[in-house]
Design a protein around this motif. Structure first.
Motif, PDB file in Angstrom:
ATOM      1  N   TYR A 184       0.890  -1.093  -0.014  1.00 35.19           N
ATOM      2  CA  TYR A 184      -0.002  -0.045  -0.004  1.00 35.19           C
ATOM      3  C   TYR A 184       0.731   1.159  -0.141  1.00 35.19           C
ATOM      4  N   TYR A 189      -2.383   1.805  -3.173  1.00 36.40           N
ATOM      5  CA  TYR A 189      -3.739   0.993  -3.046  1.00 36.40           C
ATOM      6  C   TYR A 189      -3.038  -0.480  -2.543  1.00 36.40           C
ATOM      7  N   VAL A 190      -3.906  -1.418  -2.252  1.00 34.03           N
ATOM      8  CA  VAL A 190      -3.589  -2.532  -1.755  1.00 34.03           C
ATOM      9  C   VAL A 190      -3.850  -3.521  -3.081  1.00 34.03           C
ATOM     10  N   GLU A 337     -10.204  -1.426   3.013  1.00 27.37           N
ATOM     11  CA  GLU A 337      -8.671  -1.135   3.093  1.00 27.37           C
ATOM     12  C   GLU A 337      -8.316   0.148   2.503  1.00 27.37           C
ATOM     13  N   GLN A 617      -1.266   9.085   2.488  1.00 26.30           N
ATOM     14  CA  GLN A 617      -1.398   7.670   2.675  1.00 26.30           C
ATOM     15  C   GLN A 617      -1.236   7.180   4.046  1.00 26.30           C
ATOM     16  N   LEU A 621      -4.506   5.158   5.737  1.00 26.74           N
ATOM     17  CA  LEU A 621      -3.888   3.923   6.567  1.00 26.74           C
ATOM     18  C   LEU A 621      -4.127   3.661   7.962  1.00 26.74           C
TER      19      LEU A 621
END
Length: 630
Positions: A184, A189-190, A337, A617, A621
């Motif tokens: 990520y 992104y995952v 996520e 990010q 997260l």
């Protein structure tokens, strides 16, 4: 569009509690507000939430065959269902509904897994076959529709459209996976081959999974892949005509709907092309919508209005603030996520606007990947030419040394920001491209992680998936390999995840005609010069659309949804960045270096560096981990 969920016991047909299936389905109620259904039998349970699009009054799900041997729960649209229905009827099939779901039941009975090759659509479904004692999971070619699954401690395989559907089951262990955090932070992104919740998997795009009673759960099987290894022949004119025909068919096949339908219109090439072809095929005015920003440098409304007037669409627009970050928690809930593509804010707003007027909206997603529209493809092609002229040892020594010493001039005009290019030239093409699609560099990730986190990663490196995909690609050219890797990772992980979650969050069905698989296969065979020529991406697509669109639309610089996140973290979100340093959520993992986070926040706030994307990010997260893991 819909949400699906279910359980299957491959070893022993244990009883399934319908309430548990209902809870998994209801966790995704936004995907299907028009109805719900649950079906159970020994060892299996299927759930469904419905957004009614085709055969609104009929086609309830889960749907069983007339003899009860087959039962399906399905999310998506099969655009060629009428043709398949006629073919199956000619073979003796008797239909009792008017929708596309029943085609899956009769198609499985006639063709088994080979049915997938005949489907043109976006879909994820689970089909139980009582005679074969099996559950068949499948996902569409490009990964437009999602499907998550996990093996549970009691022997069941649980599946759901979204992660939140799985998490409604009490046996899903909520443990974060450090490898997904690395992925990520690298990409924002995952990816589809990872999940932040350890043990959960995503069925890859173009894959299926056949689970049979009494057998171990196998690995998914690929049933489709894009092939860049062949080249089309023919004149530019002939290929242009073929492309135009494919575009028309892709658009018109996605205009079949029993509920109000419209289109997103940004005023860029892709959405304008879709609207032009919709207008050509429609008797009435096409409904279009766009959002604008209160900051003129980000606002594309004048281009959208130009297209709306040209094709006499029924157009609506809304202006949103460029600092519209109030949606953070809404997006965290929608995506499950962490997702750091900040254009999701604007995408959510345009979906919200569309849903006020229509239930289905066509978008222009996919053309950049198919026809080489991103600027990074141009840079990759140019860098590969340099690599071909300079021996690897010289490149490593000269460009590597220059890249390490060259300052990271985030403040400078783009031509002077040479550090990334120099470092890329020092590496081979796959390594260089893997870096170019990233957000946070390997060096910065290493600084963000503690020694414990680096040890837990065990050598896992996010960029390796891109390197493998490019080196193993069915391709002839560097551009082919870059596009192929994006089809494997960027498209399903970022673009299509964004489109699915933001549209489904407001119960809107988004359709992507430019991702029709026949169009993708055609584009993959085009000579490189018909995709990228003279610094222009999407060359043949633009040439084909010259009969429909003015040149100021076709050849203006690409903008896209731009979100000023760097400015936010020097203004209204400055405190949010500083708060990350003392975050109990991040600190509780033992994976993050608080001193590094503090330095990033301060250097960014002071203007010494631009760490806006990395800070964004970390914010996303932290909020996602708080929601998922407490």
């Amino acid at each position: 569009m819909c949400g699906i969920a279910g359980l299957y016991y491959p070893a022993t047909p244990k009883p399934v509690d319908p309430a548990r299936i209902q809870a998994m389905a209801d966790a995704q109620a936004h995907r299907g507000p028009d109805g719900s259904g649950v079906w159970t039998a020994p060892g299996v349970g299927l759930g469904h939430r419905r957004l009614s699009i085709i055969d609104v009054a009929g086609s309830p799900q889960p749907m069983a065959s007339q003899d009860g041997a087959l039962t399906v729960t399905y999310n998506g649209e099969i655009y060629n269902f009428a043709e398949l229905r006629a073919e199956l009827q000619a073979m003796g099939a008797v239909f009792v509904t008017a929708g596309d779901t029943e085609v899956l039941l009769h198609g499985w009975a006639a063709w088994g897994p080979a049915m997938l090759d005949r489907l043109n659509g976006m879909f994820a479904f689970a089909l139980h076959d009582a005679r074969r004692q099996s559950l068949f999971l499948a996902r569409d070619r490009l990964g437009v529709k999602p499907l998550h699954y996990v093996e549970l401690a009691d022997g069941a395989v649980a599946f759901a459209s979204e992660l939140k559907g799985l998490l409604a089951h009490p046996l899903v262990r909520r443990v974060p996976d450090i490898r997904a955090v690395e992925d990520y932070l690298a990409f924002g992104y995952v990816p589809d081959d990872a999940c932040l919740v350890s043990g959960v998997r995503k069925l890859p795009a173009g894959h299926s999974l056949l689970i049979e009673r009494g057998k171990p759960v196998p690995a998914p099987s690929r049933w489709w892949d894009v092939d860049f290894s062949r080249r089309a022949t023919g004149s530019v004119k002939a290929l242009e005509e073929e492309l135009t025909a494919l575009l028309r068919e892709a658009v018109t096949s996605r205009m079949v709907s029993d509920v109000p339908l419209g289109a997103f219109l940004s005023g860029g090439v892709d959405s304008s092309a879709v609207v032009a072809l919709m207008a050509e095929a429609s008797r009435g005015a096409v409904r279009t919508c766009t959002i604008g920003f209160d900051e003129s440098s980000l606002d594309e409304r004048k281009y959208a209005n130009e297209i709306a007037q040209r094709f006499a669409t029924q157009h609506r627009e809304r202006v949103v603030a460029a600092d519209d970050f109030s949606l953070i928690d809404t997006l965290v809930h929608a995506f499950d996520e962490p997702f750091a593509d900040a254009s999701a804010l604007a995408t959510y707003r345009v979906c919200e606007l569309a849903r006020e007027d229509v239930t289905v909206a066509l978008s222009g997603d996919g053309a950049d990947e198919a026809f080489a529209g991103y600027r990074r493809y141009k840079f990759q092609a140019a860098e590969e030419r340099v690599r071909g002229l300079v021996p690897a040892s010289v490149r490593s020594n000269v460009f590597g040394t220059l890249g390490r010493w060259y300052p990271k001039a985030d403040w400078a005009p783009r031509p002077l920001r040479a550090k990334t290019t120099l470092l890329a030239l020092a590496e081979d093409g796959a390594e260089g491209y893997a870096r170019s699609v990233g957000v946070t560099t390997p060096a910065l990730r290493a600084a963000l992680f503690t020694d414990a986190a680096r040890a837990a990663l065990g050598g896992h490196r996010a960029e390796d998936r891109y390197v493998r995909s490019m080196r193993d690609a069915p391709a002839r050219d560097a551009l082919d390999r870059a596009q192929y890797a994006d089809f494997q990772h960027w498209l399903p992980g970022d673009i299509l995840t964004k489109a699915d979650r933001t549209s489904m969050a407001v119960s809107l069905e988004a359709r992507e005609p430019l991702l029709d698989y026949r169009l993708i296969e055609f584009a993959a065979k085009l000579p490189v010069g018909m995709r990228l020529r003279g610094g222009q991406g999407k060359w043949l697509l633009k040439k084909a659309m010259e009969r429909y669109l003015p040149k100021d639309i076709l050849y203006r610089p690409k903008m896209g949804f731009v979100t000023p996140i760097s400015a936010w973290f020097r203004g209204p979100l400055a405190d949010e960045a500083a708060r990350l340093v003392s975050s109990r959520v991040l600190a509780g993992t033992g994976w993050f270096n608080a001193a590094t986070i503090a330095r990033l926040a301060e250097d960014h706030r002071s203007g010494r560096a631009d760490h806006g994307r990395t800070l964004w990010q970390l914010v996303m997260l932290e909020r996602s981990m708080a929601r998922l893991f407490g």
